[in-house]
Design a protein around this motif. Structure first.
Motif, PDB file in Angstrom:
ATOM      1  N   MET A   1       0.833  -1.192   0.000  1.00  0.00           N
ATOM      2  CA  MET A   1       0.000   0.000   0.000  1.00  0.00           C
ATOM      3  C   MET A   1       0.878   1.255   0.000  1.00  0.00           C
ATOM      4  SD  MET A   1      -2.982   1.039   2.636  1.00  0.00           S
ATOM      5  CE  MET A   1      -2.531   2.474   3.571  1.00  0.00           C
ATOM      6  N   VAL A   2       0.582   2.166  -0.899  1.00  0.00           N
ATOM      7  CA  VAL A   2       1.335   3.412  -0.996  1.00  0.00           C
ATOM      8  C   VAL A   2       0.704   4.448  -0.061  1.00  0.00           C
ATOM      9  CG1 VAL A   2       2.004   5.292  -2.522  1.00  0.00           C
ATOM     10  CG2 VAL A   2       1.988   2.950  -3.376  1.00  0.00           C
ATOM     11  N   VAL A   3       1.523   5.009   0.809  1.00  0.00           N
ATOM     12  CA  VAL A   3       1.046   6.068   1.691  1.00  0.00           C
ATOM     13  C   VAL A   3       1.143   7.373   0.925  1.00  0.00           C
ATOM     14  CG1 VAL A   3       1.397   7.257   3.875  1.00  0.00           C
ATOM     15  CG2 VAL A   3       1.807   4.800   3.726  1.00  0.00           C
ATOM     16  N   LYS A   4       0.066   8.155   1.008  1.00  0.00           N
ATOM     17  CA  LYS A   4      -0.004   9.372   0.206  1.00  0.00           C
ATOM     18  C   LYS A   4      -0.582  10.506   1.052  1.00  0.00           C
ATOM     19  CE  LYS A   4      -1.572   8.540  -3.847  1.00  0.00           C
ATOM     20  NZ  LYS A   4      -2.391   8.309  -5.051  1.00  0.00           N
ATOM     21  N   VAL A   5      -0.043  11.689   0.879  1.00  0.00           N
ATOM     22  CA  VAL A   5      -0.615  12.888   1.486  1.00  0.00           C
ATOM     23  C   VAL A   5      -1.248  13.701   0.361  1.00  0.00           C
ATOM     24  CG1 VAL A   5       1.548  14.199   1.372  1.00  0.00           C
ATOM     25  CG2 VAL A   5      -0.202  14.877   2.983  1.00  0.00           C
ATOM     26  N   ARG A   6      -2.443  14.203   0.622  1.00  0.00           N
ATOM     27  CA  ARG A   6      -3.146  15.007  -0.369  1.00  0.00           C
ATOM     28  C   ARG A   6      -3.086  16.473   0.068  1.00  0.00           C
ATOM     29  NH1 ARG A   6      -8.820  13.014  -1.214  1.00  0.00           N
ATOM     30  NH2 ARG A   6      -8.518  13.746  -3.329  1.00  0.00           N
ATOM     31  N   ILE A   7      -2.763  17.358  -0.883  1.00  0.00           N
ATOM     32  CA  ILE A   7      -2.623  18.778  -0.591  1.00  0.00           C
ATOM     33  C   ILE A   7      -3.278  19.593  -1.701  1.00  0.00           C
ATOM     34  CG2 ILE A   7      -0.325  18.851  -1.657  1.00  0.00           C
ATOM     35  CD1 ILE A   7       0.416  21.033   0.418  1.00  0.00           C
ATOM     36  N   ARG A   8      -3.954  20.649  -1.309  1.00  0.00           N
ATOM     37  CA  ARG A   8      -4.546  21.564  -2.296  1.00  0.00           C
ATOM     38  C   ARG A   8      -3.429  22.237  -3.079  1.00  0.00           C
ATOM     39  NH1 ARG A   8      -9.397  20.284  -2.906  1.00  0.00           N
ATOM     40  NH2 ARG A   8     -10.667  20.412  -1.061  1.00  0.00           N
ATOM     41  N   GLY A   9      -3.619  22.340  -4.393  1.00  0.00           N
ATOM     42  CA  GLY A   9      -2.633  23.005  -5.244  1.00  0.00           C
ATOM     43  C   GLY A   9      -2.394  24.441  -4.826  1.00  0.00           C
ATOM     44  N   GLU A  10      -3.457  25.118  -4.415  1.00  0.00           N
ATOM     45  CA  GLU A  10      -3.354  26.510  -3.969  1.00  0.00           C
ATOM     46  C   GLU A  10      -2.457  26.632  -2.733  1.00  0.00           C
ATOM     47  OE1 GLU A  10      -6.788  29.292  -2.598  1.00  0.00           O
ATOM     48  OE2 GLU A  10      -7.319  28.479  -4.581  1.00  0.00           O
ATOM     49  N   LEU A  11      -2.607  25.697  -1.795  1.00  0.00           N
ATOM     50  CA  LEU A  11      -1.763  25.712  -0.602  1.00  0.00           C
ATOM     51  C   LEU A  11      -0.316  25.431  -0.972  1.00  0.00           C
ATOM     52  CD1 LEU A  11      -1.202  25.875   2.415  1.00  0.00           C
ATOM     53  CD2 LEU A  11      -1.924  23.470   2.598  1.00  0.00           C
ATOM     54  N   LEU A  12      -0.085  24.470  -1.844  1.00  0.00           N
ATOM     55  CA  LEU A  12       1.282  24.163  -2.255  1.00  0.00           C
ATOM     56  C   LEU A  12       1.954  25.383  -2.874  1.00  0.00           C
ATOM     57  CD1 LEU A  12       3.578  22.156  -2.522  1.00  0.00           C
ATOM     58  CD2 LEU A  12       2.580  21.413  -4.681  1.00  0.00           C
ATOM     59  N   GLU A  13       1.255  26.083  -3.750  1.00  0.00           N
ATOM     60  CA  GLU A  13       1.814  27.296  -4.358  1.00  0.00           C
ATOM     61  C   GLU A  13       2.132  28.348  -3.293  1.00  0.00           C
ATOM     62  OE1 GLU A  13       2.920  27.962  -7.404  1.00  0.00           O
ATOM     63  OE2 GLU A  13       2.488  25.858  -7.833  1.00  0.00           O
ATOM     64  N   TYR A  14       1.250  28.488  -2.301  1.00  0.00           N
ATOM     65  CA  TYR A  14       1.471  29.449  -1.226  1.00  0.00           C
ATOM     66  C   TYR A  14       2.707  29.066  -0.397  1.00  0.00           C
ATOM     67  CZ  TYR A  14       0.627  32.332   2.884  1.00  0.00           C
ATOM     68  OH  TYR A  14       0.759  33.224   3.918  1.00  0.00           O
ATOM     69  N   LEU A  15       2.876  27.778  -0.111  1.00  0.00           N
ATOM     70  CA  LEU A  15       4.037  27.324   0.651  1.00  0.00           C
ATOM     71  C   LEU A  15       5.337  27.564  -0.109  1.00  0.00           C
ATOM     72  CD1 LEU A  15       2.613  23.990   2.091  1.00  0.00           C
ATOM     73  CD2 LEU A  15       2.890  26.183   3.287  1.00  0.00           C
ATOM     74  N   LEU A  16       5.311  27.369  -1.418  1.00  0.00           N
ATOM     75  CA  LEU A  16       6.492  27.664  -2.241  1.00  0.00           C
ATOM     76  C   LEU A  16       6.818  29.154  -2.195  1.00  0.00           C
ATOM     77  CD1 LEU A  16       5.657  25.371  -5.284  1.00  0.00           C
ATOM     78  CD2 LEU A  16       7.509  25.030  -3.631  1.00  0.00           C
ATOM     79  N   GLU A  17       5.778  29.980  -2.255  1.00  0.00           N
ATOM     80  CA  GLU A  17       5.961  31.434  -2.178  1.00  0.00           C
ATOM     81  C   GLU A  17       6.534  31.841  -0.820  1.00  0.00           C
ATOM     82  OE1 GLU A  17       2.953  35.189  -2.097  1.00  0.00           O
ATOM     83  OE2 GLU A  17       2.604  33.700  -3.670  1.00  0.00           O
ATOM     84  N   LEU A  18       6.007  31.257   0.261  1.00  0.00           N
ATOM     85  CA  LEU A  18       6.546  31.548   1.592  1.00  0.00           C
ATOM     86  C   LEU A  18       8.018  31.173   1.684  1.00  0.00           C
ATOM     87  CD1 LEU A  18       3.747  30.387   4.075  1.00  0.00           C
ATOM     88  CD2 LEU A  18       4.643  32.701   3.805  1.00  0.00           C
ATOM     89  N   SER A  19       8.361  30.017   1.133  1.00  0.00           N
ATOM     90  CA  SER A  19       9.759  29.570   1.156  1.00  0.00           C
ATOM     91  C   SER A  19      10.660  30.580   0.462  1.00  0.00           C
ATOM     92  CB  SER A  19       9.889  28.204   0.469  1.00  0.00           C
ATOM     93  OG  SER A  19       9.144  27.233   1.141  1.00  0.00           O
ATOM     94  N   ARG A  20      10.213  31.056  -0.702  1.00  0.00           N
ATOM     95  CA  ARG A  20      11.002  32.057  -1.448  1.00  0.00           C
ATOM     96  C   ARG A  20      11.095  33.371  -0.669  1.00  0.00           C
ATOM     97  NH1 ARG A  20       7.202  30.784  -5.580  1.00  0.00           N
ATOM     98  NH2 ARG A  20       7.854  28.825  -6.522  1.00  0.00           N
ATOM     99  N   ASP A  21       9.993  33.786  -0.038  1.00  0.00           N
ATOM    100  CA  ASP A  21       9.977  35.045   0.707  1.00  0.00           C
ATOM    101  C   ASP A  21      10.887  35.008   1.931  1.00  0.00           C
ATOM    102  OD1 ASP A  21       8.190  36.106  -1.112  1.00  0.00           O
ATOM    103  OD2 ASP A  21       6.438  35.934   0.213  1.00  0.00           O
ATOM    104  N   PHE A  22      10.993  33.859   2.591  1.00  0.00           N
ATOM    105  CA  PHE A  22      11.819  33.739   3.791  1.00  0.00           C
ATOM    106  C   PHE A  22      13.296  33.525   3.468  1.00  0.00           C
ATOM    107  CE2 PHE A  22       7.916  33.423   6.103  1.00  0.00           C
ATOM    108  CZ  PHE A  22       8.221  33.716   7.422  1.00  0.00           C
ATOM    109  N   TYR A  23      13.604  33.084   2.236  1.00  0.00           N
ATOM    110  CA  TYR A  23      14.980  32.816   1.841  1.00  0.00           C
ATOM    111  C   TYR A  23      15.857  34.036   2.094  1.00  0.00           C
ATOM    112  CZ  TYR A  23      18.960  31.426  -0.985  1.00  0.00           C
ATOM    113  OH  TYR A  23      20.222  31.101  -1.404  1.00  0.00           O
ATOM    114  N   PRO A  24      17.042  33.921   2.679  1.00  0.00           N
ATOM    115  CA  PRO A  24      17.845  32.732   2.902  1.00  0.00           C
ATOM    116  C   PRO A  24      17.564  32.027   4.237  1.00  0.00           C
ATOM    117  CG  PRO A  24      19.156  34.611   3.502  1.00  0.00           C
ATOM    118  CD  PRO A  24      17.806  35.132   3.018  1.00  0.00           C
TER     119      PRO A  24
END
Length: 124
Positions: A1-24
């Motif tokens: 059985m494959v364990v999977k996490v489901r995430i909204r695409g909108e949330l994923l995009e927001y998390l990527l944006e937060l990562s870029r904003d907090f960098y370095p």
């Protein structure tokens, strides 16, 4: 059985944006789940976000049964959990996302509370 996490695409995009904003620096937050899908992120107030770690007082989090995991960024190319990450994962259970530089969708990894890789399913 494959364990999977489901995430909204909108949330994923927001998390990527937060990562870029907090960098370095790293950022960290808690993930809320509704109907089996990660839908929101909570950033604890009064946190410290530095180039090698993130810290916040978990006592400032609301009592919330919908918190099902964590997310944090790594300002380098290493998407593997560190020993500190594994300790943190064990305290909060659920699913844990690590987003590493350069913060594209391909730079996101998911783990369970023991640090085992988990498949990510992006849903609309």
């Amino acid at each position: 059985m494959v364990v999977k996490v489901r995430i909204r695409g909108e949330l994923l995009e927001y998390l990527l944006e937060l990562s870029r904003d907090f960098y370095p620096n790293e950022f960290a937050g808690f993930l809320r789940e509704k109907d089996g899908i990660l839908e929101e992120v909570l950033i604890a107030p009064g946190g410290h976000f530095g180039p090698a770690s993130a810290f916040f007082n978990t006592w400032l989090l609301p009592l919330d049964g919908e918190i099902k995991g964590t997310v944090h960024s790594h300002p380098d190319h290493v998407c593997q959990p560190s020993p500190q990450d594994l300790w943190f994962f064990s305290k909060f259970g659920g699913f844990h996302l690590i987003i590493c530089y350069p913060y594209s969708p391909e730079d996101v990894r998911a783990y369970d509370s023991e640090g085992n890789p988990v498949e990510i399913e992006v849903v609309p």
